[in-house]
Design a protein around this motif. Sequence first.
Motif, PDB file in Angstrom:
ATOM      1  N   GLN A  20       3.448   2.872   2.358  1.00  0.00           N
ATOM      2  CA  GLN A  20       2.677   2.948   3.595  1.00  0.00           C
ATOM      3  C   GLN A  20       2.800   1.643   4.372  1.00  0.00           C
ATOM      4  O   GLN A  20       3.037   1.634   5.568  1.00  0.00           O
ATOM      5  N   GLU A  38       0.856  -1.181   0.000  1.00  0.00           N
ATOM      6  CA  GLU A  38       0.000   0.000   0.000  1.00  0.00           C
ATOM      7  C   GLU A  38       0.894   1.233   0.000  1.00  0.00           C
ATOM      8  O   GLU A  38       1.868   1.307   0.748  1.00  0.00           O
ATOM      9  N   THR A  39       0.543   2.180  -0.848  1.00  0.00           N
ATOM     10  CA  THR A  39       1.302   3.422  -0.947  1.00  0.00           C
ATOM     11  C   THR A  39       0.346   4.605  -0.837  1.00  0.00           C
ATOM     12  O   THR A  39      -0.871   4.438  -0.904  1.00  0.00           O
ATOM     13  N   TYR A  40       0.906   5.771  -0.674  1.00  0.00           N
ATOM     14  CA  TYR A  40       0.100   6.999  -0.708  1.00  0.00           C
ATOM     15  C   TYR A  40       0.869   8.077  -1.459  1.00  0.00           C
ATOM     16  O   TYR A  40       2.093   8.069  -1.509  1.00  0.00           O
ATOM     17  N   GLU A  41       0.117   8.970  -2.063  1.00  0.00           N
ATOM     18  CA  GLU A  41       0.696  10.084  -2.806  1.00  0.00           C
ATOM     19  C   GLU A  41       0.508  11.356  -2.001  1.00  0.00           C
ATOM     20  O   GLU A  41      -0.499  11.532  -1.330  1.00  0.00           O
ATOM     21  N   THR A  42       1.509  12.227  -2.089  1.00  0.00           N
ATOM     22  CA  THR A  42       1.468  13.469  -1.330  1.00  0.00           C
ATOM     23  C   THR A  42       1.541  14.665  -2.276  1.00  0.00           C
ATOM     24  O   THR A  42       2.512  14.788  -3.028  1.00  0.00           O
ATOM     25  N   VAL A  55       1.942  17.346  -4.851  1.00  0.00           N
ATOM     26  CA  VAL A  55       2.381  17.319  -6.250  1.00  0.00           C
ATOM     27  C   VAL A  55       3.710  16.584  -6.418  1.00  0.00           C
ATOM     28  O   VAL A  55       4.329  16.649  -7.477  1.00  0.00           O
ATOM     29  N   ARG A  56       4.155  15.864  -5.371  1.00  0.00           N
ATOM     30  CA  ARG A  56       5.412  15.109  -5.457  1.00  0.00           C
ATOM     31  C   ARG A  56       5.278  13.977  -6.459  1.00  0.00           C
ATOM     32  O   ARG A  56       4.220  13.353  -6.584  1.00  0.00           O
ATOM     33  N   ASP A  57       6.349  13.696  -7.143  1.00  0.00           N
ATOM     34  CA  ASP A  57       6.372  12.564  -8.070  1.00  0.00           C
ATOM     35  C   ASP A  57       6.426  11.258  -7.284  1.00  0.00           C
ATOM     36  O   ASP A  57       7.001  11.196  -6.197  1.00  0.00           O
ATOM     37  N   GLY A  58       5.848  10.232  -7.865  1.00  0.00           N
ATOM     38  CA  GLY A  58       5.909   8.907  -7.259  1.00  0.00           C
ATOM     39  C   GLY A  58       4.978   8.764  -6.071  1.00  0.00           C
ATOM     40  O   GLY A  58       3.986   9.467  -5.938  1.00  0.00           O
ATOM     41  N   ALA A  59       5.314   7.818  -5.214  1.00  0.00           N
ATOM     42  CA  ALA A  59       4.488   7.516  -4.051  1.00  0.00           C
ATOM     43  C   ALA A  59       5.397   7.099  -2.903  1.00  0.00           C
ATOM     44  O   ALA A  59       6.572   6.805  -3.101  1.00  0.00           O
ATOM     45  N   THR A  60       4.824   7.049  -1.709  1.00  0.00           N
ATOM     46  CA  THR A  60       5.560   6.646  -0.516  1.00  0.00           C
ATOM     47  C   THR A  60       4.963   5.342   0.007  1.00  0.00           C
ATOM     48  O   THR A  60       3.741   5.186   0.024  1.00  0.00           O
TER      49      THR A  60
END
Length: 143
Positions: A64, A51-55, A57-62
């Motif tokens: 989770q 599971e990831t989340y986007e923040t 306007v940052r590229d990619g995802a982090t």
Amino acid sequence: MYNFVDTNGYAEGTSLPSEALKINGAYLEHTVTGYRTLYVKGREMLAPDIETYETGVRDGATLQSKRFPARTITVGYQLIASSAAAFRAAFNALNAALDVEEAELIFADEPDKFFIGTPQLPIPVPNTDVSFAIPEIPIFSKY
């Protein structure tokens, strides 16, 4: 030159099938007369659930979280008996061997690895001396 390895053969040093199942220290082939493991499915490597989340306007995802799902191991087997009475006795012995909770499951071709699972009892095949059935074993830990 080289040593031939038969991938469809038996575990080295035994007359057991390579994927013979040991439940809590006893191989079903030794416990149940006429029992033979034919194949096993579900032991392959698991793909994790990520599971990831986007923040903003940052590229990619982090990342989770990362977790491995539960698996189900399916064991195809053959049960052969000389008579209907012998078949029922063997089938009852198989049911008794599979009637365990949180059992340690070891396969002959990987004796240094184990799974913990609770087998589901096989469905009986009525009025026959030969049975091909597929019990399933849910595994809730990742390895």
